[in-house]
Design a protein around this motif. Structure first.
Motif, PDB file in Angstrom:
ATOM      1  N   ALA A 158      43.927   6.250   4.590  1.00  8.81           N
ATOM      2  CA  ALA A 158      43.307   4.921   5.344  1.00  8.81           C
ATOM      3  C   ALA A 158      42.549   5.960   6.548  1.00  8.81           C
ATOM      4  N   ALA A 159      40.943   5.475   6.089  1.00 10.91           N
ATOM      5  CA  ALA A 159      40.397   6.374   7.307  1.00 10.91           C
ATOM      6  C   ALA A 159      38.877   5.312   7.990  1.00 10.91           C
ATOM      7  N   SER A 160      38.184   5.826   8.298  1.00 14.24           N
ATOM      8  CA  SER A 160      37.042   5.183   9.434  1.00 14.24           C
ATOM      9  C   SER A 160      37.925   3.830  10.131  1.00 14.24           C
ATOM     10  N   PHE A 161      37.638   4.477  11.434  1.00 18.55           N
ATOM     11  CA  PHE A 161      38.165   3.421  12.672  1.00 18.55           C
ATOM     12  C   PHE A 161      37.627   3.386  13.522  1.00 18.55           C
ATOM     13  N   ARG A 162      37.774   2.393  14.877  1.00 19.13           N
ATOM     14  CA  ARG A 162      37.178   2.649  15.961  1.00 19.13           C
ATOM     15  C   ARG A 162      37.788   2.297  16.250  1.00 19.13           C
ATOM     16  N   ASN A 163      39.154   2.190  16.638  1.00 19.45           N
ATOM     17  CA  ASN A 163      39.797   1.542  17.413  1.00 19.45           C
ATOM     18  C   ASN A 163      41.814   1.703  17.079  1.00 19.45           C
ATOM     19  N   VAL A 185      39.434  18.094  -2.520  1.00 22.37           N
ATOM     20  CA  VAL A 185      37.819  17.227  -3.198  1.00 22.37           C
ATOM     21  C   VAL A 185      37.772  16.235  -3.063  1.00 22.37           C
ATOM     22  N   LYS A 186      37.212  15.866  -2.462  1.00 16.68           N
ATOM     23  CA  LYS A 186      36.393  14.357  -2.211  1.00 16.68           C
ATOM     24  C   LYS A 186      34.966  13.664  -2.789  1.00 16.68           C
ATOM     25  N   ILE A 187      35.319  13.076  -3.718  1.00 19.02           N
ATOM     26  CA  ILE A 187      34.464  12.573  -4.331  1.00 19.02           C
ATOM     27  C   ILE A 187      34.097  11.318  -4.515  1.00 19.02           C
ATOM     28  N   ILE A 193      46.704   8.690   6.875  1.00 11.95           N
ATOM     29  CA  ILE A 193      45.729   8.009   7.513  1.00 11.95           C
ATOM     30  C   ILE A 193      44.723   9.139   8.356  1.00 11.95           C
ATOM     31  N   THR A 194      43.969   9.314   8.257  1.00 15.37           N
ATOM     32  CA  THR A 194      43.057  10.492   9.030  1.00 15.37           C
ATOM     33  C   THR A 194      41.967   9.674   9.790  1.00 15.37           C
ATOM     34  N   ILE A 195      42.123  10.252  11.440  1.00 22.23           N
ATOM     35  CA  ILE A 195      41.133   9.850  12.684  1.00 22.23           C
ATOM     36  C   ILE A 195      40.124  10.783  13.013  1.00 22.23           C
ATOM     37  N   PRO A 227      40.378   4.234   1.845  1.00 21.71           N
ATOM     38  CA  PRO A 227      39.072   3.458   2.392  1.00 21.71           C
ATOM     39  C   PRO A 227      38.863   3.001   3.217  1.00 21.71           C
ATOM     40  N   TYR A 228      37.355   2.397   3.906  1.00 18.45           N
ATOM     41  CA  TYR A 228      36.932   2.483   4.526  1.00 18.45           C
ATOM     42  C   TYR A 228      36.794   1.718   5.792  1.00 18.45           C
ATOM     43  N   VAL A 229      37.922   1.584   6.764  1.00 18.94           N
ATOM     44  CA  VAL A 229      38.264   0.405   6.562  1.00 18.94           C
ATOM     45  C   VAL A 229      37.262  -0.596   8.136  1.00 18.94           C
ATOM     46  N   ASN A 230      36.776   1.193   8.606  1.00 19.92           N
ATOM     47  CA  ASN A 230      36.154   0.046   9.933  1.00 19.92           C
ATOM     48  C   ASN A 230      34.742  -0.184   9.389  1.00 19.92           C
ATOM     49  N   ARG A 231      33.894   0.717   8.388  1.00 17.50           N
ATOM     50  CA  ARG A 231      33.359   0.387   7.361  1.00 17.50           C
ATOM     51  C   ARG A 231      33.627  -0.666   6.296  1.00 17.50           C
ATOM     52  N   ILE A 232      34.389  -1.576   5.902  1.00 12.14           N
ATOM     53  CA  ILE A 232      34.966  -2.472   5.649  1.00 12.14           C
ATOM     54  C   ILE A 232      34.584  -3.331   6.712  1.00 12.14           C
ATOM     55  N   VAL A 264      43.232  18.172   7.758  1.00 10.52           N
ATOM     56  CA  VAL A 264      41.318  18.120   8.009  1.00 10.52           C
ATOM     57  C   VAL A 264      41.090  16.789   6.986  1.00 10.52           C
ATOM     58  N   THR A 265      40.135  16.183   6.900  1.00 13.28           N
ATOM     59  CA  THR A 265      38.906  15.549   6.308  1.00 13.28           C
ATOM     60  C   THR A 265      37.991  15.876   6.700  1.00 13.28           C
ATOM     61  N   THR A 266      36.742  16.104   5.907  1.00  9.66           N
ATOM     62  CA  THR A 266      35.516  15.930   6.231  1.00  9.66           C
ATOM     63  C   THR A 266      34.818  15.561   5.760  1.00  9.66           C
ATOM     64  N   ASN A 267      33.672  15.883   5.854  1.00  3.93           N
ATOM     65  CA  ASN A 267      32.306  14.404   5.315  1.00  3.93           C
ATOM     66  C   ASN A 267      31.271  15.285   5.636  1.00  3.93           C
ATOM     67  N   PRO A 268      30.291  15.466   4.596  1.00  2.00           N
ATOM     68  CA  PRO A 268      29.088  16.311   4.966  1.00  2.00           C
ATOM     69  C   PRO A 268      28.374  15.672   6.457  1.00  2.00           C
ATOM     70  N   LEU A 310      43.267  15.074  10.768  1.00  2.00           N
ATOM     71  CA  LEU A 310      41.611  14.658  12.062  1.00  2.00           C
ATOM     72  C   LEU A 310      40.587  15.022  10.912  1.00  2.00           C
ATOM     73  N   ASP A 311      39.780  14.127  11.719  1.00  2.00           N
ATOM     74  CA  ASP A 311      38.554  13.788  11.070  1.00  2.00           C
ATOM     75  C   ASP A 311      37.522  14.225  11.280  1.00  2.00           C
ATOM     76  N   SER A 312      37.066  15.707  11.213  1.00  2.00           N
ATOM     77  CA  SER A 312      36.576  16.681  12.028  1.00  2.00           C
ATOM     78  C   SER A 312      35.564  17.799  11.227  1.00  2.00           C
TER      79      SER A 312
HETATM   80  C1  E4P Z   1      37.145   9.910   6.642  1.00  2.00           C
HETATM   81  O1  E4P Z   1      37.508  11.130   5.867  1.00  2.00           O
HETATM   82  C2  E4P Z   1      35.417   9.520   5.893  1.00  2.00           C
HETATM   83  O2  E4P Z   1      34.635  10.825   5.763  1.00  2.00           O
HETATM   84  C3  E4P Z   1      35.186   9.125   7.530  1.00  2.00           C
HETATM   85  O3  E4P Z   1      36.427   8.483   7.834  1.00  2.00           O
HETATM   86  C4  E4P Z   1      34.331   7.912   6.968  1.00  2.00           C
HETATM   87  O4  E4P Z   1      34.314   6.885   8.110  1.00  2.00           O
HETATM   88  P1  E4P Z   1      33.440   6.908   9.563  1.00  2.00           P
HETATM   89  O5  E4P Z   1      32.594   7.737   8.964  1.00  2.00           O
HETATM   90  O6  E4P Z   1      33.200   5.801   8.958  1.00  2.00           O
HETATM   91  O7  E4P Z   1      34.339   7.331  10.228  1.00  2.00           O
END
Ligand code: E4P
Length: 221
Positions: A164-169, A84-86, A184-186, A130-135, A25-29, A5-7
């Motif tokens: 695999a990360a960063s999705f919008r659909n 640790v995410k780097i 995958i993280t959603i 890899p940030y799929v939607n951002r790509i 779970v994956t998190t980011n700042p 879960l990306d949250s």
């Molecule tokens: C994964 O943990 C990334 O931090 C996250 O999916 C970033 O992608 P997003 O911000 O485009 O959703």
């Protein structure tokens, strides 16, 4: 297959961890800032919800390798299941390589090209994200980057997992899994669209209606 879960939202994590078989779970700042709870406080609470045996990915804030390494040890001291995410920068590569022998698991994050992910894997990253939607938002092909990384790691016998990360659909999610992404993280905001469907709900309604019509009750007894 690993599902994350990306949250950093504790109620969201609780809701979906009760319904899905998640691996962590994956998190980011940004996700942590959105909740307004500092990482040192929210990470233990996430483990309390999902289980001490799951994984929680937490990102460093430093942008120099020495700072990243220092923060990596700090993050790992919170819980042995912290990954640790780097960010995959030149400094990040140096940090990932230096941490390889430390026993601290790392995720090379912010990956937008296959070469970035390949070099991160060679440096010893346990995951590359890899940030799929951002790509795709820059007219790139995020699904292809995932597919290329999956193939490259198989071809060269690299144990690193593509996260695999960063999705919008839902399409993006399905396509990266069909491309062989092992992890995958959603973002939970996307999960209802993967589960709910009016046709399913309609089937259930008609079954109950027919039963109630025949027996005059919803009871099995
Ligand atoms: C994964 O943990 C990334 O931090 C996250 O999916 C970033 O992608 P997003 O911000 O485009 O959703």
């Amino acid at each position: 297959m690993e599902l994350f879960l990306d949250s950093a939202n504790l109620e969201e994590i609780r809701f979906w961890s009760e319904r899905l078989s998640i691996d962590g779970v994956t998190t980011n700042p940004t996700l942590i800032a959105r909740e307004g709870i500092r990482p040192g406080e929210v990470v233990p609470k996430i483990f309390e919800i999902i289980g001490q045996d799951k994984l929680v990915h937490v990102q460093v804030l430093a942008q120099d390798s020495a700072g990243m390494i220092k923060e990596a040890y700090q993050l790992r001291s919170w819980h042995e299941q912290v990954v640790v995410k780097i960010p995959l920068t030149l400094e990040g590569l140096q940090a990932i390589k230096a941490l390889r022998a430390s026993g601290i698991r790392t995720t090379a994050t912010g990956i937008v090209t296959a070469p970035q992910g390949l070099l991160a894997a060679k440096a010893g990253a346990d995951y590359v994200a890899p940030y799929v939607n951002r790509i795709e938002s820059t007219s790139g092909d995020g699904i292809q980057v995932v597919a290329d990384l999956v193939k490259l790691f198989q071809l060269h016998g690299l144990p690193t997992k593509v996260l695999a990360a960063s999705f919008r659909n839902s399409r993006q999610i399905l396509q990266v899994l069909l491309a062989g992404a092992p992890s995958i993280t959603i973002n939970p905001e996307l999960l209802p669209a993967l589960v709910d469907h009016p046709l399913t709900e309609g089937c259930v309604e008609s079954f109950i209606h027919n039963y109630r019509q025949r027996f005059g009750t919803d009871s099995l007894e």
